[in-house]
Scaffold this motif. Structure first.
Motif, PDB file in Angstrom:
ATOM      1  N   MET A  72      -2.638  -5.187 -12.258  1.00 27.63           N
ATOM      2  CA  MET A  72      -1.443  -5.182 -10.904  1.00 27.63           C
ATOM      3  C   MET A  72      -2.145  -4.270  -9.439  1.00 27.63           C
ATOM      4  O   MET A  72      -1.718  -4.563  -8.534  1.00 27.63           O
ATOM      5  N   TYR A  73      -2.715  -3.736  -9.497  1.00 27.06           N
ATOM      6  CA  TYR A  73      -3.164  -2.507  -8.340  1.00 27.06           C
ATOM      7  C   TYR A  73      -3.934  -3.963  -7.385  1.00 27.06           C
ATOM      8  O   TYR A  73      -4.023  -3.734  -6.564  1.00 27.06           O
ATOM      9  N   ARG A  74      -5.237  -4.842  -8.269  1.00 18.60           N
ATOM     10  CA  ARG A  74      -5.763  -5.699  -7.884  1.00 18.60           C
ATOM     11  C   ARG A  74      -5.259  -6.449  -6.759  1.00 18.60           C
ATOM     12  O   ARG A  74      -4.846  -7.526  -5.748  1.00 18.60           O
ATOM     13  N   GLN A  75      -3.639  -7.233  -7.376  1.00 16.24           N
ATOM     14  CA  GLN A  75      -3.075  -8.376  -7.062  1.00 16.24           C
ATOM     15  C   GLN A  75      -2.612  -7.656  -5.708  1.00 16.24           C
ATOM     16  O   GLN A  75      -1.909  -8.600  -4.720  1.00 16.24           O
ATOM     17  N   ARG A  76      -1.699  -6.199  -5.747  1.00 11.22           N
ATOM     18  CA  ARG A  76      -1.496  -5.847  -4.889  1.00 11.22           C
ATOM     19  C   ARG A  76      -1.355  -4.995  -3.535  1.00 11.22           C
ATOM     20  O   ARG A  76      -1.349  -5.346  -2.498  1.00 11.22           O
ATOM     21  N   ILE A  77      -2.957  -4.722  -4.120  1.00 11.46           N
ATOM     22  CA  ILE A  77      -3.390  -4.226  -2.833  1.00 11.46           C
ATOM     23  C   ILE A  77      -4.944  -5.385  -2.270  1.00 11.46           C
ATOM     24  O   ILE A  77      -5.413  -5.565  -0.832  1.00 11.46           O
ATOM     25  N   LEU A  78      -5.738  -5.707  -2.925  1.00 13.92           N
ATOM     26  CA  LEU A  78      -6.759  -7.052  -2.424  1.00 13.92           C
ATOM     27  C   LEU A  78      -6.175  -7.764  -1.532  1.00 13.92           C
ATOM     28  O   LEU A  78      -6.761  -7.716   0.078  1.00 13.92           O
ATOM     29  N   ASN A 106       0.920  -1.188  -0.209  1.00 13.87           N
ATOM     30  CA  ASN A 106       0.056  -0.120   0.195  1.00 13.87           C
ATOM     31  C   ASN A 106       1.090   2.133  -0.145  1.00 13.87           C
ATOM     32  O   ASN A 106       0.785   2.330  -0.778  1.00 13.87           O
ATOM     33  N   MET A 107       1.677   1.129   1.363  1.00 13.35           N
ATOM     34  CA  MET A 107       2.745   2.495   0.848  1.00 13.35           C
ATOM     35  C   MET A 107       3.574   2.695   0.131  1.00 13.35           C
ATOM     36  O   MET A 107       3.510   3.827  -0.443  1.00 13.35           O
ATOM     37  N   MET A 108       3.953   1.395  -0.764  1.00 15.38           N
ATOM     38  CA  MET A 108       5.095   2.190  -2.035  1.00 15.38           C
ATOM     39  C   MET A 108       3.807   2.049  -2.989  1.00 15.38           C
ATOM     40  O   MET A 108       4.619   3.436  -4.115  1.00 15.38           O
ATOM     41  N   THR A 109       3.607   1.936  -3.437  1.00 13.00           N
ATOM     42  CA  THR A 109       2.393   2.313  -4.304  1.00 13.00           C
ATOM     43  C   THR A 109       1.380   2.993  -4.389  1.00 13.00           C
ATOM     44  O   THR A 109       2.000   4.282  -5.145  1.00 13.00           O
ATOM     45  N   GLY A 110       1.233   4.080  -2.781  1.00 12.41           N
ATOM     46  CA  GLY A 110       0.670   5.746  -2.881  1.00 12.41           C
ATOM     47  C   GLY A 110       2.227   5.686  -2.731  1.00 12.41           C
ATOM     48  O   GLY A 110       1.510   7.145  -3.841  1.00 12.41           O
ATOM     49  N   CYS A 116      -5.806   9.411  -4.301  1.00  9.73           N
ATOM     50  CA  CYS A 116      -5.842   7.568  -3.898  1.00  9.73           C
ATOM     51  C   CYS A 116      -4.068   7.771  -3.737  1.00  9.73           C
ATOM     52  O   CYS A 116      -4.840   6.641  -2.809  1.00  9.73           O
ATOM     53  N   GLY A 117      -3.280   7.885  -4.365  1.00  9.96           N
ATOM     54  CA  GLY A 117      -2.090   7.295  -3.745  1.00  9.96           C
ATOM     55  C   GLY A 117      -1.849   7.945  -2.284  1.00  9.96           C
ATOM     56  O   GLY A 117      -1.239   7.675  -1.251  1.00  9.96           O
ATOM     57  N   GLY A 118      -2.551   9.067  -1.960  1.00  5.29           N
ATOM     58  CA  GLY A 118      -2.390   9.448  -0.856  1.00  5.29           C
ATOM     59  C   GLY A 118      -3.495   8.876   0.375  1.00  5.29           C
ATOM     60  O   GLY A 118      -2.980   7.989   1.416  1.00  5.29           O
ATOM     61  N   ALA A 119      -4.384   8.584  -0.141  1.00  8.03           N
ATOM     62  CA  ALA A 119      -5.021   7.695   0.679  1.00  8.03           C
ATOM     63  C   ALA A 119      -4.765   6.262   1.334  1.00  8.03           C
ATOM     64  O   ALA A 119      -4.479   5.291   1.986  1.00  8.03           O
ATOM     65  N   LEU A 120      -4.139   6.060   0.127  1.00  9.86           N
ATOM     66  CA  LEU A 120      -3.184   4.138  -0.075  1.00  9.86           C
ATOM     67  C   LEU A 120      -1.872   4.486   0.964  1.00  9.86           C
ATOM     68  O   LEU A 120      -1.948   3.502   2.366  1.00  9.86           O
ATOM     69  N   VAL A 121      -1.360   5.884   1.196  1.00  5.19           N
ATOM     70  CA  VAL A 121      -0.838   5.166   2.096  1.00  5.19           C
ATOM     71  C   VAL A 121      -0.811   5.787   3.301  1.00  5.19           C
ATOM     72  O   VAL A 121      -0.535   4.937   4.687  1.00  5.19           O
ATOM     73  N   ILE A 122      -1.770   6.564   4.390  1.00  6.10           N
ATOM     74  CA  ILE A 122      -2.491   6.374   5.278  1.00  6.10           C
ATOM     75  C   ILE A 122      -3.386   5.695   5.524  1.00  6.10           C
ATOM     76  O   ILE A 122      -2.756   5.367   6.244  1.00  6.10           O
ATOM     77  N   SER A 123      -4.005   4.804   4.685  1.00  3.08           N
ATOM     78  CA  SER A 123      -4.395   3.559   4.973  1.00  3.08           C
ATOM     79  C   SER A 123      -3.385   2.659   5.577  1.00  3.08           C
ATOM     80  O   SER A 123      -3.754   1.135   6.115  1.00  3.08           O
ATOM     81  N   GLY A 124      -2.281   2.039   5.131  1.00  2.00           N
ATOM     82  CA  GLY A 124      -1.121   1.032   4.566  1.00  2.00           C
ATOM     83  C   GLY A 124      -0.871   1.811   6.434  1.00  2.00           C
ATOM     84  O   GLY A 124      -0.068   0.497   7.325  1.00  2.00           O
ATOM     85  N   ALA A 125      -0.301   2.954   6.843  1.00  2.42           N
ATOM     86  CA  ALA A 125      -0.311   2.898   8.297  1.00  2.42           C
ATOM     87  C   ALA A 125      -0.766   2.656   9.408  1.00  2.42           C
ATOM     88  O   ALA A 125      -0.885   2.152  10.089  1.00  2.42           O
TER      89      ALA A 125
END
Length: 165
Positions: free
Chosen positions: A126-132, A35-39, A56-65
């Motif tokens: 790719m996004y699905r494989q990384r985040i799901l 999540n964080m690296m993708t974001g 969405c990138g910022g949201a991925l970083v926040i959600s990963g944290a």
């Protein structure tokens, strides 16, 4: 009678330890790293993507944290950290899935294709494989926190009764 109870407690303790180890490994790989690296990757190229995708990138970083913090909090046996873990994991996971939905829908509508090792692979896949796979550490966090939240109170009560008698 006492040895049966002791063996049952040991089995539960071993299972809980194994679940926590699995949780830490899955959390390190998916919410923390993926999540964080993708974001961060999206944010570092924000001038190419625009504000919606950068958000969405910022949201991925926040959600990963948030999901990483929740996993760390559920390692403690006390009730309060486990309660906080659940209240942190649920919104973190919701943010993650909302960002994934927005990214995938945009990538599919724009027809993005991968580069390098991901050439000829849709970026949405790719996004699905990384985040799901975040579903697994999320469910483990909820399960471990719930078990510890409810079992800690009962064991604490028993200790208090023993002290009084």
């Amino acid at each position: 009678m006492k040895s049966k109870r002791k063996n049952h407690f040991r089995k539960q303790s071993l299972l809980m330890t194994a679940a926590k180890i699995l949780l830490i490994i899955l959390t390190a790989v998916y919410p923390f790293f993926m999540n964080m690296m993708t974001g961060i990757g999206i944010l570092s190229n924000s001038e190419q993507y625009g504000s919606r995708i950068s958000f969405c990138g910022g949201a991925l970083v926040i959600s990963g944290a948030m999901m990483t913090a929740a996993a760390i909090l559920c390692l403690f046996r006390k009730s309060l950290p486990n309660l906080i873990a659940v209240t942190t994991a649920v919104p973190g996971f919701a943010i993650c899935m909302a960002a994934l939905y927005k990214l995938v829908s945009h990538a599919e509508s724009a027809g993005w294709m991968g580069h390098g090792a991901y050439s000829l692979v849709p970026v949405a896949d790719m996004y699905r494989q990384r985040i799901l796979p975040d579903i697994l550490p999320f469910l483990l966090t909820l399960t471990i926190s719930a078990i510890q939240f409810f079992s800690y109170d009962a064991s604490e009560e028993r200790r208090q009764r023993r002290k009084k008698s």
